[in-house]
Design an enzyme around this catalytic site. Structure first.
Site, PDB file in Angstrom:
ATOM      1  N   HIS A 132       0.809  -1.216   0.089  1.00 34.26           N
ATOM      2  CA  HIS A 132       0.079  -0.055   0.075  1.00 34.26           C
ATOM      3  C   HIS A 132       0.845   1.047   0.018  1.00 34.26           C
ATOM      4  O   HIS A 132       1.595   1.665   0.916  1.00 34.26           O
ATOM      5  CB  HIS A 132      -0.829   0.137   1.144  1.00 34.26           C
ATOM      6  CG  HIS A 132      -1.953   1.259   1.220  1.00 34.26           C
ATOM      7  ND1 HIS A 132      -3.192   1.011   1.467  1.00 34.26           N
ATOM      8  CD2 HIS A 132      -1.658   2.459   1.074  1.00 34.26           C
ATOM      9  CE1 HIS A 132      -3.979   2.265   1.524  1.00 34.26           C
ATOM     10  NE2 HIS A 132      -2.736   3.140   1.055  1.00 34.26           N
TER      11      HIS A 132
ATOM     12  N   HIS B 173       1.647   5.350  -1.544  1.00 35.07           N
ATOM     13  CA  HIS B 173       1.380   6.627  -2.423  1.00 35.07           C
ATOM     14  C   HIS B 173       2.238   7.352  -3.077  1.00 35.07           C
ATOM     15  O   HIS B 173       3.529   7.736  -2.102  1.00 35.07           O
ATOM     16  CB  HIS B 173       0.661   7.716  -1.401  1.00 35.07           C
ATOM     17  CG  HIS B 173      -0.719   7.088  -0.949  1.00 35.07           C
ATOM     18  ND1 HIS B 173      -1.904   7.299  -1.520  1.00 35.07           N
ATOM     19  CD2 HIS B 173      -0.953   6.240   0.282  1.00 35.07           C
ATOM     20  CE1 HIS B 173      -2.810   6.775  -0.727  1.00 35.07           C
ATOM     21  NE2 HIS B 173      -2.266   6.072   0.166  1.00 35.07           N
ATOM     22  N   LEU B 174       2.524   7.285  -4.356  1.00 36.75           N
ATOM     23  CA  LEU B 174       3.670   7.684  -5.157  1.00 36.75           C
ATOM     24  C   LEU B 174       3.316   9.211  -5.507  1.00 36.75           C
ATOM     25  O   LEU B 174       4.385   9.719  -6.255  1.00 36.75           O
ATOM     26  CB  LEU B 174       4.642   6.840  -6.152  1.00 36.75           C
ATOM     27  CG  LEU B 174       5.101   5.595  -5.627  1.00 36.75           C
ATOM     28  CD1 LEU B 174       5.437   4.638  -6.881  1.00 36.75           C
ATOM     29  CD2 LEU B 174       6.386   5.901  -4.785  1.00 36.75           C
ATOM     30  N   ARG B 175       2.241   9.504  -5.792  1.00 38.52           N
ATOM     31  CA  ARG B 175       1.599  10.746  -6.411  1.00 38.52           C
ATOM     32  C   ARG B 175       2.385  10.885  -7.675  1.00 38.52           C
ATOM     33  O   ARG B 175       2.318   9.940  -8.337  1.00 38.52           O
ATOM     34  CB  ARG B 175       2.442  11.845  -5.618  1.00 38.52           C
ATOM     35  CG  ARG B 175       2.066  11.856  -4.170  1.00 38.52           C
ATOM     36  CD  ARG B 175       0.989  11.903  -3.541  1.00 38.52           C
ATOM     37  NE  ARG B 175       0.857  11.942  -2.199  1.00 38.52           N
ATOM     38  CZ  ARG B 175      -0.387  11.495  -1.441  1.00 38.52           C
ATOM     39  NH1 ARG B 175      -1.130  10.919  -1.719  1.00 38.52           N
ATOM     40  NH2 ARG B 175      -0.079  11.974   0.195  1.00 38.52           N
TER      41      ARG B 175
ATOM     42  N   ASN C  90      -5.234   7.371  -5.900  1.00 37.62           N
ATOM     43  CA  ASN C  90      -5.979   8.412  -5.381  1.00 37.62           C
ATOM     44  C   ASN C  90      -5.026   9.758  -5.866  1.00 37.62           C
ATOM     45  O   ASN C  90      -4.824  10.615  -5.174  1.00 37.62           O
ATOM     46  CB  ASN C  90      -6.339   8.586  -3.966  1.00 37.62           C
ATOM     47  CG  ASN C  90      -4.976   8.512  -3.282  1.00 37.62           C
ATOM     48  OD1 ASN C  90      -3.770   8.060  -3.578  1.00 37.62           O
ATOM     49  ND2 ASN C  90      -4.917   9.042  -1.811  1.00 37.62           N
TER      50      ASN C  90
ATOM     51  N   LYS D 188      -9.222  -0.414  -5.828  1.00 38.60           N
ATOM     52  CA  LYS D 188      -9.384   0.092  -4.612  1.00 38.60           C
ATOM     53  C   LYS D 188     -10.657   0.896  -4.168  1.00 38.60           C
ATOM     54  O   LYS D 188     -11.313   1.461  -4.981  1.00 38.60           O
ATOM     55  CB  LYS D 188      -8.259   1.313  -4.438  1.00 38.60           C
ATOM     56  CG  LYS D 188      -7.982   2.100  -3.068  1.00 38.60           C
ATOM     57  CD  LYS D 188      -7.831   1.230  -2.172  1.00 38.60           C
ATOM     58  CE  LYS D 188      -7.805   2.085  -0.730  1.00 38.60           C
ATOM     59  NZ  LYS D 188      -6.801   2.596  -0.300  1.00 38.60           N
TER      60      LYS D 188
ATOM     61  N   HIS E 151     -10.514   1.058   2.034  1.00 44.32           N
ATOM     62  CA  HIS E 151     -10.394   1.935   3.066  1.00 44.32           C
ATOM     63  C   HIS E 151     -11.519   1.913   3.837  1.00 44.32           C
ATOM     64  O   HIS E 151     -12.817   2.239   3.518  1.00 44.32           O
ATOM     65  CB  HIS E 151     -10.180   3.313   2.479  1.00 44.32           C
ATOM     66  CG  HIS E 151      -9.927   4.337   3.439  1.00 44.32           C
ATOM     67  ND1 HIS E 151      -8.852   4.999   3.917  1.00 44.32           N
ATOM     68  CD2 HIS E 151     -10.809   4.750   4.405  1.00 44.32           C
ATOM     69  CE1 HIS E 151      -9.002   5.754   4.882  1.00 44.32           C
ATOM     70  NE2 HIS E 151     -10.246   5.716   5.197  1.00 44.32           N
TER      71      HIS E 151
ATOM     72  N   HIS F 113      -4.659  -0.614   5.669  1.00 45.31           N
ATOM     73  CA  HIS F 113      -4.080   0.051   7.211  1.00 45.31           C
ATOM     74  C   HIS F 113      -5.129   0.033   8.119  1.00 45.31           C
ATOM     75  O   HIS F 113      -5.585   0.795   8.715  1.00 45.31           O
ATOM     76  CB  HIS F 113      -3.980   1.472   6.775  1.00 45.31           C
ATOM     77  CG  HIS F 113      -5.235   2.237   5.860  1.00 45.31           C
ATOM     78  ND1 HIS F 113      -6.235   2.203   6.472  1.00 45.31           N
ATOM     79  CD2 HIS F 113      -5.110   2.776   4.982  1.00 45.31           C
ATOM     80  CE1 HIS F 113      -7.152   2.721   5.369  1.00 45.31           C
ATOM     81  NE2 HIS F 113      -6.280   3.092   4.611  1.00 45.31           N
TER      82      HIS F 113
ATOM     83  N   LEU G 216      -4.982   9.218   8.234  1.00 43.98           N
ATOM     84  CA  LEU G 216      -6.241   8.530   8.020  1.00 43.98           C
ATOM     85  C   LEU G 216      -6.128   7.091   7.566  1.00 43.98           C
ATOM     86  O   LEU G 216      -5.396   6.928   6.733  1.00 43.98           O
ATOM     87  CB  LEU G 216      -7.115   9.406   7.163  1.00 43.98           C
ATOM     88  CG  LEU G 216      -7.506  10.552   7.826  1.00 43.98           C
ATOM     89  CD1 LEU G 216      -8.545  11.257   6.648  1.00 43.98           C
ATOM     90  CD2 LEU G 216      -8.431  10.492   9.087  1.00 43.98           C
TER      91      LEU G 216
ATOM     92  N   ASP H 288       1.608   2.660   3.692  1.00 48.38           N
ATOM     93  CA  ASP H 288       0.601   3.891   3.473  1.00 48.38           C
ATOM     94  C   ASP H 288       1.433   5.157   3.360  1.00 48.38           C
ATOM     95  O   ASP H 288       0.885   6.261   3.833  1.00 48.38           O
ATOM     96  CB  ASP H 288      -0.261   3.974   4.368  1.00 48.38           C
ATOM     97  CG  ASP H 288      -1.607   4.870   4.057  1.00 48.38           C
ATOM     98  OD1 ASP H 288      -1.722   5.136   2.938  1.00 48.38           O
ATOM     99  OD2 ASP H 288      -2.512   4.973   4.914  1.00 48.38           O
TER     100      ASP H 288
ATOM    101  N   HIS I 197       3.185  14.636   1.910  1.00 47.83           N
ATOM    102  CA  HIS I 197       2.684  16.016   1.370  1.00 47.83           C
ATOM    103  C   HIS I 197       3.719  16.909   1.793  1.00 47.83           C
ATOM    104  O   HIS I 197       4.485  16.729   2.829  1.00 47.83           O
ATOM    105  CB  HIS I 197       1.371  16.115   2.441  1.00 47.83           C
ATOM    106  CG  HIS I 197       0.330  15.284   2.357  1.00 47.83           C
ATOM    107  ND1 HIS I 197      -0.631  15.530   0.992  1.00 47.83           N
ATOM    108  CD2 HIS I 197      -0.369  14.193   2.810  1.00 47.83           C
ATOM    109  CE1 HIS I 197      -1.764  14.579   1.215  1.00 47.83           C
ATOM    110  NE2 HIS I 197      -1.344  13.872   2.204  1.00 47.83           N
TER     111      HIS I 197
ATOM    112  N   ALA J 195      -3.600  14.851   5.889  1.00 48.41           N
ATOM    113  CA  ALA J 195      -3.580  13.462   6.374  1.00 48.41           C
ATOM    114  C   ALA J 195      -2.625  12.540   5.506  1.00 48.41           C
ATOM    115  O   ALA J 195      -2.575  12.723   4.337  1.00 48.41           O
ATOM    116  CB  ALA J 195      -4.826  12.838   6.490  1.00 48.41           C
TER     117      ALA J 195
HETATM  118  N1  OTD Z   1      -4.194   8.097   4.627  1.00 45.51           N
HETATM  119  N2  OTD Z   1      -3.376   9.937   3.635  1.00 45.51           N
HETATM  120  C1  OTD Z   1      -3.445   9.427   2.374  1.00 45.51           C
HETATM  121  C2  OTD Z   1      -4.066   8.303   2.025  1.00 45.51           C
HETATM  122  C3  OTD Z   1      -4.420   7.510   3.239  1.00 45.51           C
HETATM  123  O1  OTD Z   1      -6.425   6.518   3.594  1.00 45.51           O
HETATM  124  C4  OTD Z   1      -5.140   6.444   3.409  1.00 45.51           C
HETATM  125  O2  OTD Z   1      -4.920   5.534   2.417  1.00 45.51           O
HETATM  126  C5  OTD Z   1      -2.906  10.422   1.247  1.00 45.51           C
HETATM  127  O3  OTD Z   1      -2.482  11.415   1.472  1.00 45.51           O
HETATM  128  O4  OTD Z   1      -3.265   9.806   0.123  1.00 45.51           O
HETATM  129  C6  OTD Z   1      -3.697   9.221   4.607  1.00 45.51           C
HETATM  130  O5  OTD Z   1      -3.499   9.883   5.821  1.00 45.51           O
HETATM  131 ZN    ZN Z   2      -3.199   5.016   1.548  1.00 42.99          ZN
HETATM  132 ZN    ZN Z   3      -7.197   4.459   3.203  1.00 44.79          ZN
END
Ligand code: OTD
Ligand code: ZN
Ligand code: ZN
Length: 346
Positions: free
Chosen positions: A14, A16-18, A42, A100, A137, A175, A220, A248, A252, A264
């Site tokens: 899991h 996030h690479l943006r 996302n 997802k 999620h 998560h 989150l 996860d 940011h 978050a």
């Molecule tokens: N939680 N921030 C992000 C995703 C996750 O729920 C998540 O997977 C994010 O910034 O993409 C976070 O706090």
């Molecule tokens: Zn995430």
């Molecule tokens: Zn999530």
């Protein structure tokens, strides 16, 4: 005598690479230690179709340092308009490894997620038929529900009904942050598993709120009470195949974390393996670290384990950057609050 520990090369289930400049800044941090990662979709706009996932995969590969061996495992962002045939084709081609599900409004960039779960029923049925995992999620978005209860309520109101209605659907509870989540994942049989982040093994809600607000610990689902952190530690270090690592790691820029309405996400890609080794050692479970980082995930996703290894050595406290440069700003690396002694050997 140097203590060392060699593991099958870990994967991150899991991540996030943006995109754009942030992608170029953070991709090397994951590629340094991990062989593969499940890439969260996302983005803005989200990665919804197979064609979008293929293009995003190309951008990730282009952002890797020369010679890096890192395989992005792509996912599709489920919307109420997702076409089951597109999902099936993206899976059949080998491109997409999971879909997802974000409840609309539950977390960062989740506005295009699902409000009416009946609308995604045909996609879920197709996924059950072809064996494609659904990553969830797991938080309700009902404003009446306290933020600390949203995961437990999601299990009863959403997850359990979906699983009963869709036999054979393979689900990853992403998560997990609660004892209820850990128990539900453990009791759910072969078609259910859960990822656990690095930071939720380390912090509870006091870390965020006591002695001043600590925005870099805000993510989150939000960290819960200590009893839940301990339940997650017991789950992760148990070796039980129901649980595996999904960092996860969610970068940011600092300007948006240290803000009146802070974003978050915890950025852990840089030091996750050092933290995990410390955590597993604290819990006398170093012999089960490999199951969590390198074996249980591939088993659930029905992929081979990696054929390369990674070695951690124990010594003087590890020096890692407090921040990395990214997108014209900085991103703060997660501070576990204790010294790290295990370093990844190069
Ligand atoms: N939680 N921030 C992000 C995703 C996750 O729920 C998540 O997977 C994010 O910034 O993409 C976070 O706090
Ligand atoms: Zn995430
Ligand atoms: Zn999530």
């Amino acid at each position: 005598m140097t203590q060392s520990l060699t593991l099958r090369r870990p994967d991150d289930w899991h991540l996030h690479l943006r995109d754009g400049e942030m992608l170029r800044a953070v991709a090397p941090e994951s590629a340094r230690h991990f062989a593969r990662a499940i890439i969260m979709p996302n983005l803005v706009p989200p990665v919804v179709t197979g064609a979008q996932a293929a293009a995003y995969r190309d951008r990730i590969l282009a952002a890797l340092p020369d010679g890096a061996r890192f395989e992005p495992l792509m996912t599709l962002y489920l919307t109420e308009d997702t076409d089951p045939a597109d999902v099936a084709a993206a899976h059949a081609s080998g491109l997409v490894k999971a879909v997802k599900l974000y409840p609309a409004g539950a977390t960062t960039n989740s506005a295009s997620g699902v409000s009416n779960f009946d609308k995604v029923r045909p996609v879920l049925e197709k996924m059950a038929e072809i064996g494609l995992p659904l990553c969830m999620h797991g938080e309700v978005t009902d404003p009446e529900i306290d933020i600390f209860d949203r995961e437990a309520v999601f299990i009863d109101r959403v997850l359990d009904p979906i699983r009963r209605a869709t036999p054979g659907l393979r689900v990853v509870m992403e998560h997990i942050t609660t004892a209820q989540g850990a128990q539900y994942a453990r009791d759910g049989g072969e078609d259910l598993a859960a990822t656990i982040t690095t930071h939720h093994l380390v912090i509870n809600r006091n870390h965020i709120l006591v002695g001043g607000i600590k925005p870099h610990y805000y993510c989150l689902p939000v960290a819960k009470r200590e009893e839940h952190r301990l339940a997650l530690r017991a789950a992760a270090t148990s070796g039980d195949p129901s649980y595996f690592l999904g960092t996860d790691s969610a970068p940011h820029v600092d300007a948006l974390k240290e803000h009146a309405c802070g974003c978050a996400g915890c950025f852990t890609a840089t030091n996750t393996l050092s933290i995990l080794a410390e955590v597993f050692e604290q819990d006398a479970a170093l012999d089960r670290l490999e199951a969590f980082t390198s074996l249980n995930g591939p088993a659930f996703y029905r992929l081979p384990v990696n054929d390369t290894t990674l070695t951690l050595t124990k010594g003087a406290p590890v020096v890692y950057p407090e921040k990395i440069d990214a997108a014209g700003d900085t991103v703060t690396v997660f501070d576990p609050g204790f010294p790290l002694h295990w370093t990844v050997a190069t």
